[in-house]
Scaffold this motif. Sequence first.
Motif, PDB file in Angstrom:
ATOM      1  N   CYS A  77       2.572   0.413  -3.952  1.00  0.00           N
ATOM      2  CA  CYS A  77       3.661   0.691  -4.885  1.00  0.00           C
ATOM      3  C   CYS A  77       3.438  -0.100  -6.169  1.00  0.00           C
ATOM      4  N   GLN A  78       3.787   0.497  -7.297  1.00  0.00           N
ATOM      5  CA  GLN A  78       3.599  -0.162  -8.586  1.00  0.00           C
ATOM      6  C   GLN A  78       4.553  -1.327  -8.807  1.00  0.00           C
ATOM      7  N   THR A  79       5.576  -1.437  -7.989  1.00  0.00           N
ATOM      8  CA  THR A  79       6.570  -2.488  -8.179  1.00  0.00           C
ATOM      9  C   THR A  79       6.459  -3.598  -7.137  1.00  0.00           C
ATOM     10  N   CYS A  80       6.527  -3.260  -5.861  1.00  0.00           N
ATOM     11  CA  CYS A  80       6.523  -4.281  -4.812  1.00  0.00           C
ATOM     12  C   CYS A  80       5.130  -4.592  -4.293  1.00  0.00           C
ATOM     13  N   LEU A  81       4.130  -3.758  -4.619  1.00  0.00           N
ATOM     14  CA  LEU A  81       2.737  -3.954  -4.223  1.00  0.00           C
ATOM     15  C   LEU A  81       2.535  -3.884  -2.709  1.00  0.00           C
ATOM     16  N   ASP A  83       1.902  -1.525   0.790  1.00  0.00           N
ATOM     17  CA  ASP A  83       1.194  -0.298   1.118  1.00  0.00           C
ATOM     18  C   ASP A  83       2.165   0.876   1.210  1.00  0.00           C
ATOM     19  N   LEU A  84       1.793   2.005   0.626  1.00  0.00           N
ATOM     20  CA  LEU A  84       2.692   3.156   0.578  1.00  0.00           C
ATOM     21  C   LEU A  84       2.835   3.848   1.922  1.00  0.00           C
ATOM     22  N   GLU A  85       1.844   3.731   2.783  1.00  0.00           N
ATOM     23  CA  GLU A  85       1.893   4.426   4.072  1.00  0.00           C
ATOM     24  C   GLU A  85       2.597   3.614   5.149  1.00  0.00           C
ATOM     25  N   TYR A  86       2.351   2.306   5.172  1.00  0.00           N
ATOM     26  CA  TYR A  86       2.890   1.480   6.249  1.00  0.00           C
ATOM     27  C   TYR A  86       3.985   0.520   5.783  1.00  0.00           C
ATOM     28  N   GLY A  87       4.132   0.317   4.474  1.00  0.00           N
ATOM     29  CA  GLY A  87       5.127  -0.620   3.979  1.00  0.00           C
ATOM     30  C   GLY A  87       4.805  -2.064   4.286  1.00  0.00           C
ATOM     31  N   LEU A  88       3.513  -2.395   4.379  1.00  0.00           N
ATOM     32  CA  LEU A  88       3.071  -3.739   4.731  1.00  0.00           C
ATOM     33  C   LEU A  88       2.271  -4.351   3.588  1.00  0.00           C
ATOM     34  N   PRO A  89       2.154  -5.677   3.548  1.00  0.00           N
ATOM     35  CA  PRO A  89       1.294  -6.302   2.540  1.00  0.00           C
ATOM     36  C   PRO A  89      -0.157  -5.853   2.687  1.00  0.00           C
ATOM     37  N   THR A  90      -0.865  -5.844   1.591  1.00  0.00           N
ATOM     38  CA  THR A  90      -2.259  -5.375   1.620  1.00  0.00           C
ATOM     39  C   THR A  90      -3.134  -6.256   2.505  1.00  0.00           C
TER      40      THR A  90
END
Length: 326
Positions: A77-81, A83-90
């Motif tokens: 995501c451009q805001t929270c950074l 992951d778009l698929e899992y919603g987890l940190p990179t």
Amino acid sequence: MPKADINKAGWEQSEFPILCETCLGGNPFVRMSKQEYGRSCGTCARPFTVFRWNPGQGARFKTTVICQTCAKVKNVCQTCLLDLEYGLPTQVRDTALGVQSDAPNSDINREYYAQNMESKLEGNKSALASLKTSSAGKEMLKQLARTDPYYKRNRPHICSFFAKGECKRGDECPYRHEKPVENELSHQNLQDRYHGKNDPVARKILSQNAESAGLKPPDDISVTSLFLSSLPSTSTELTIRTHVLNSLPSVQPTQLKSVVHVEKTKCAFINFRERSVAETAAQAWANGLEIDGEMVMVKWGRSRPSQPTNLASLPVAGPSSVAAVS
């Protein structure tokens, strides 16, 4: 072409941001403001189109902090950074899938890298779409994934005046009246969060998942080895070493001390030089390690038993020694 247009060569222009459902908010009629080249990207430093909006009642205004090219490279995501698929940190995603980003961290080449990636990525295609990942890593991400929006993340920031005991606005204050909690989770760096390095939130998620899978680090910090069992019959020391290093792209070959393969019992000991590297491996292999198409079980090695004192080798005190002591 005017000189101003030449100076803007390579700058990013977009019509709509790449956002997760949480940052976008629950209001289907959200109103956004758009500013072309409003700020520099937090990772590649290129000017890009900035979007700003309010995700819902009682929430704070949010804005995009990285450009769309950088968001596509890491599928975040451009805001929270996240992951778009899992919603987890990179860092959690890359550790589970064994992915290492080749994006430069220095200011010298990151803008050049972003421009090259922009020409390679078409539409909303992610740079991670073509990567081959293990089934164990995907299963781990499915267990950790946040499936529902977490709108609590859109709350207003803490009122700095209230923290100092000076806020007199009461209920009219648009910020939260709470005391800030000082810990490592409250200090996050945008660059580290994006590149998946030294992220305290990711470390907490990975450590909790490893403990739930029975891979809690032993209290003895001298233990730096992991035990692999149920290895395929075709495994050799070389194939095990190759799979171990491929699943841990952030680990250098020199950090792997040795691989001891016991072919008769189909097991192996993976010995690392540092405890921190062994903990990283345990977190990445919490759901098992895939070797030659088969899932291998992982456990921590055991502490070495302390060597008992050999009383027979100690000198026997005779009369002369007793006299010397007295």
